[in-house]
Design an enzyme around this catalytic site. Structure first.
Site, PDB file in Angstrom:
ATOM      1  N   LEU A 170       2.607  11.053  -1.610  1.00 20.69           N
ATOM      2  CA  LEU A 170       1.969  10.645  -2.866  1.00 20.69           C
ATOM      3  C   LEU A 170       0.517  11.113  -2.953  1.00 20.69           C
ATOM      4  O   LEU A 170       0.040  11.487  -4.022  1.00 20.69           O
ATOM      5  CB  LEU A 170       2.009   9.111  -2.986  1.00 20.69           C
TER       6      LEU A 170
ATOM      7  N   ASP B  82     -10.315   9.345   9.048  1.00 19.85           N
ATOM      8  CA  ASP B  82      -9.162   8.512   9.419  1.00 19.85           C
ATOM      9  C   ASP B  82      -9.498   7.083   9.002  1.00 19.85           C
ATOM     10  O   ASP B  82     -10.653   6.648   9.152  1.00 19.85           O
ATOM     11  CB  ASP B  82      -8.978   8.616  10.948  1.00 19.85           C
TER      12      ASP B  82
ATOM     13  N   ASN C  21      -4.825   5.284  -0.715  1.00 21.54           N
ATOM     14  CA  ASN C  21      -3.411   5.670  -0.592  1.00 21.54           C
ATOM     15  C   ASN C  21      -2.981   5.842   0.865  1.00 21.54           C
ATOM     16  O   ASN C  21      -1.875   5.487   1.232  1.00 21.54           O
ATOM     17  CB  ASN C  21      -3.208   6.980  -1.381  1.00 21.54           C
TER      18      ASN C  21
ATOM     19  N   TYR D 274       4.106  -3.447   8.628  1.00 16.86           N
ATOM     20  CA  TYR D 274       3.786  -2.708   7.400  1.00 16.86           C
ATOM     21  C   TYR D 274       3.694  -3.661   6.204  1.00 16.86           C
ATOM     22  O   TYR D 274       2.713  -3.669   5.465  1.00 16.86           O
ATOM     23  CB  TYR D 274       4.857  -1.639   7.172  1.00 16.86           C
TER      24      TYR D 274
ATOM     25  N   LYS E  59       0.456  -4.854   3.856  1.00 11.58           N
ATOM     26  CA  LYS E  59       0.322  -4.617   2.408  1.00 11.58           C
ATOM     27  C   LYS E  59       0.004  -5.922   1.672  1.00 11.58           C
ATOM     28  O   LYS E  59      -0.754  -5.927   0.703  1.00 11.58           O
ATOM     29  CB  LYS E  59       1.599  -3.979   1.849  1.00 11.58           C
TER      30      LYS E  59
ATOM     31  N   VAL F 196       9.799   6.026  -3.412  1.00 12.79           N
ATOM     32  CA  VAL F 196       9.475   7.422  -3.673  1.00 12.79           C
ATOM     33  C   VAL F 196       9.994   8.320  -2.548  1.00 12.79           C
ATOM     34  O   VAL F 196       9.828   7.995  -1.364  1.00 12.79           O
ATOM     35  CB  VAL F 196       7.942   7.600  -3.819  1.00 12.79           C
TER      36      VAL F 196
ATOM     37  N   THR G 154       9.241  10.531  -0.469  1.00 10.14           N
ATOM     38  CA  THR G 154       8.211  11.255   0.280  1.00 10.14           C
ATOM     39  C   THR G 154       8.641  11.451   1.730  1.00 10.14           C
ATOM     40  O   THR G 154       7.896  12.006   2.521  1.00 10.14           O
ATOM     41  CB  THR G 154       6.889  10.463   0.265  1.00 10.14           C
TER      42      THR G 154
HETATM   43  N1  LIG Z   1       7.121   6.312  -0.451  1.00 11.64           N
HETATM   44  C1  LIG Z   1       7.411   5.081  -0.862  1.00 11.64           C
HETATM   45  O1  LIG Z   1       8.555   4.765  -1.257  1.00 11.64           O
HETATM   46  C2  LIG Z   1       6.342   4.030  -0.876  1.00 11.64           C
HETATM   47  C3  LIG Z   1       6.719   2.733  -1.301  1.00 11.64           C
HETATM   48  C4  LIG Z   1       5.758   1.736  -1.342  1.00 11.64           C
HETATM   49  C5  LIG Z   1       4.445   2.034  -0.998  1.00 11.64           C
HETATM   50  N2  LIG Z   1       4.099   3.291  -0.581  1.00 11.64           N
HETATM   51  C6  LIG Z   1       2.682   3.530  -0.248  1.00 11.64           C
HETATM   52  O2  LIG Z   1       2.254   4.726  -0.866  1.00 11.64           O
HETATM   53  C7  LIG Z   1       1.227   5.338  -0.087  1.00 11.64           C
HETATM   54  C8  LIG Z   1       1.601   6.775   0.191  1.00 11.64           C
HETATM   55  O3  LIG Z   1       2.854   6.775   0.843  1.00 11.64           O
HETATM   56  P1  LIG Z   1       3.716   8.090   1.057  1.00 11.64           P
HETATM   57  O4  LIG Z   1       5.105   7.731   0.742  1.00 11.64           O
HETATM   58  O5  LIG Z   1       3.061   9.252   0.423  1.00 11.64           O
HETATM   59  O6  LIG Z   1       3.589   8.185   2.657  1.00 11.64           O
HETATM   60  P2  LIG Z   1       3.512   9.447   3.645  1.00 11.64           P
HETATM   61  O7  LIG Z   1       4.247  10.616   3.094  1.00 11.64           O
HETATM   62  O8  LIG Z   1       3.905   8.877   4.978  1.00 11.64           O
HETATM   63  O9  LIG Z   1       1.963   9.784   3.655  1.00 11.64           O
HETATM   64  C9  LIG Z   1       1.069   8.894   4.225  1.00 11.64           C
HETATM   65  C10 LIG Z   1      -0.307   9.501   4.152  1.00 11.64           C
HETATM   66  O10 LIG Z   1      -1.205   8.576   4.795  1.00 11.64           O
HETATM   67  C11 LIG Z   1      -1.886   9.293   5.809  1.00 11.64           C
HETATM   68  N3  LIG Z   1      -2.261   8.437   6.924  1.00 11.64           N
HETATM   69  C12 LIG Z   1      -1.472   7.954   7.908  1.00 11.64           C
HETATM   70  N4  LIG Z   1      -2.217   7.274   8.800  1.00 11.64           N
HETATM   71  C13 LIG Z   1      -3.500   7.351   8.360  1.00 11.64           C
HETATM   72  C14 LIG Z   1      -4.726   6.901   8.858  1.00 11.64           C
HETATM   73  N5  LIG Z   1      -4.832   6.232  10.017  1.00 11.64           N
HETATM   74  N6  LIG Z   1      -5.855   7.173   8.161  1.00 11.64           N
HETATM   75  C15 LIG Z   1      -5.792   7.869   7.005  1.00 11.64           C
HETATM   76  N7  LIG Z   1      -4.668   8.355   6.481  1.00 11.64           N
HETATM   77  C16 LIG Z   1      -3.531   8.092   7.165  1.00 11.64           C
HETATM   78  C17 LIG Z   1      -0.937  10.400   6.250  1.00 11.64           C
HETATM   79  O11 LIG Z   1      -1.662  11.405   6.927  1.00 11.64           O
HETATM   80  P3  LIG Z   1      -0.991  12.318   8.101  1.00 11.64           P
HETATM   81  O12 LIG Z   1      -0.220  13.396   7.405  1.00 11.64           O
HETATM   82  O13 LIG Z   1      -2.163  12.828   8.854  1.00 11.64           O
HETATM   83  O14 LIG Z   1      -0.100  11.427   8.901  1.00 11.64           O
HETATM   84  C18 LIG Z   1      -0.402  10.828   4.904  1.00 11.64           C
HETATM   85  O15 LIG Z   1      -1.317  11.662   4.230  1.00 11.64           O
HETATM   86  C19 LIG Z   1       1.096   4.488   1.171  1.00 11.64           C
HETATM   87  O16 LIG Z   1       0.041   3.568   1.015  1.00 11.64           O
HETATM   88  C20 LIG Z   1       2.420   3.744   1.239  1.00 11.64           C
HETATM   89  O17 LIG Z   1       2.304   2.537   1.935  1.00 11.64           O
HETATM   90  C21 LIG Z   1       5.028   4.302  -0.525  1.00 11.64           C
END
Ligand SMILES: NC(=O)c1ccc[n+]([C@@H]2O[C@H](COP(=O)([O-])OP(=O)(O)OC[C@H]3O[C@@H](n4cnc5c(N)ncnc54)[C@H](OP(=O)(O)O)[C@@H]3O)[C@@H](O)[C@H]2O)c1
Length: 265
Positions: free
Chosen positions: A13, A60, A84, A164, A168, A197, A199
């Protein structure tokens, strides 16, 4: 020239926020990744981008000095801060709270999620508060999850994803605390759930297959549940919501269509 800073922009995202926001040449986008040299999808996108309105930065969530440095570099003012970046997946994510191999491991996991997903965003908000106050839009958005909502967990039977989900829920409350402090100063704080999503790594088919038990469990409670969505759909809706949100929304947890986050079923 509206300015946006997004954390966790290496993929998923976060990367989609950067792509979407930077498609408007009048926007300035600060894209933060925790390990910039490894953020190849982001770097490739920025290198090939025609508008040159994306600035990449490294911090980070676990490194408060790096966060402060990013705020210093950004400087001046910021319109919208999007929290995010988060720790999502973990090999022990499938365990219930009473199933951990040891009490030490349980504590270690809970603290790890709390540090990255709650304390990190709090340091980030604190570092950017002066910039947000100086900005025009004055909006701070935390990307949350229904897994952090009690009603959702109980109705869907979502007993896993413990560290997790708990992180949240705490993040939502942190946003409410800021909302309480700044409601008379016009700074808006909002927690937004993005949908389920796609991802996760793999092809669309593989991801759909992996997520199908989750979709089935949610559909058992709400037959109208939309199922999985693309990052593009999620980000389009979240950005529209951010644009529409007013101070009447401050402190709320909302689904990306504006429904109350805890009522999304
Ligand atoms: N996908 C879903 O269905 C879903 C549903 C509910 C909520 N969310 C929320 O949406 C947001 C984005 O999720 P996503 O699906 O895009 O997840 P993702 O593909 O796992 O991406 C997570 C991102 O966070 C970064 N990250 C991980 N650990 C970190 C740290 N210690 N400091 C800074 N950045 C860090 C990762 O960087 P690296 O590449 O370096 O690991 C990556 O850029 C998150 O807050 C997640 O909780 C997602």
């Amino acid at each position: 020239m509206p300015s946006y800073l997004v954390t966790g922009t290496s993929r998923g995202l976060g990367l989609e926020f950067v792509k979407s926001l930077s498609s408007d040449p009048s926007n300035t986008v600060f894209a933060v990744a925790r390990n910039l040299p490894n953020a190849t999808q982001l770097l490739d996108f920025v290198a090939g981008h025609p508008h040159k309105n994306v600035h990449t930065l490294e911090a980070d969530n676990d490194d408060r000095d790096a966060i402060k440095k990013v705020a210093e570099i950004t400087g001046g003012s910021l319109d919208v801060l999007i929290l995010n970046g988060a720790l999502m997946m973990h090999e022990r994510g499938v365990l219930n709270l009473d199933q951990f191999p040891s009490e030490d491991i349980l504590e270690e996991d809970l603290l790890r999620y709390f540090k990255t997903n709650v304390i990190g965003p709090i340091h980030t908000v604190n570092a950017f508060l002066p910039l947000l106050k100086a900005g025009e839009k004055k909006k701070c958005i935390a990307i949350s999850s229904p897994i952090g909502a009690p009603k959702f967990c109980v109705r869907v039977g979502a007993s896993q994803g413990t560290g997790y989900g708990i992180s949240k829920a705490a993040l939502n409350l942190a946003m409410a605390k800021y909302a309480a402090k700044y409601k008379n100063e016009g700074l808006l704080f909002l927690s937004v759930t993005p949908g389920l999503v796609r991802t996760f790594p793999g092809t669309r088919e593989e991801v759909e297959k992996r997520l199908s038990p989750n979709v089935a469990r949610i559909r058992a409670v709400n037959p109208n549940f939309e199922g999985t969505i693309s990052p593009e759909e999620s980000v389009r809706d979240i950005l529209a919501l951010i644009e529409k949100a007013t101070m009447a929304d401050t402190g709320r947890v909302v689904h990306r269509d504006g429904r109350d986050g805890d009522e999304m079923l």
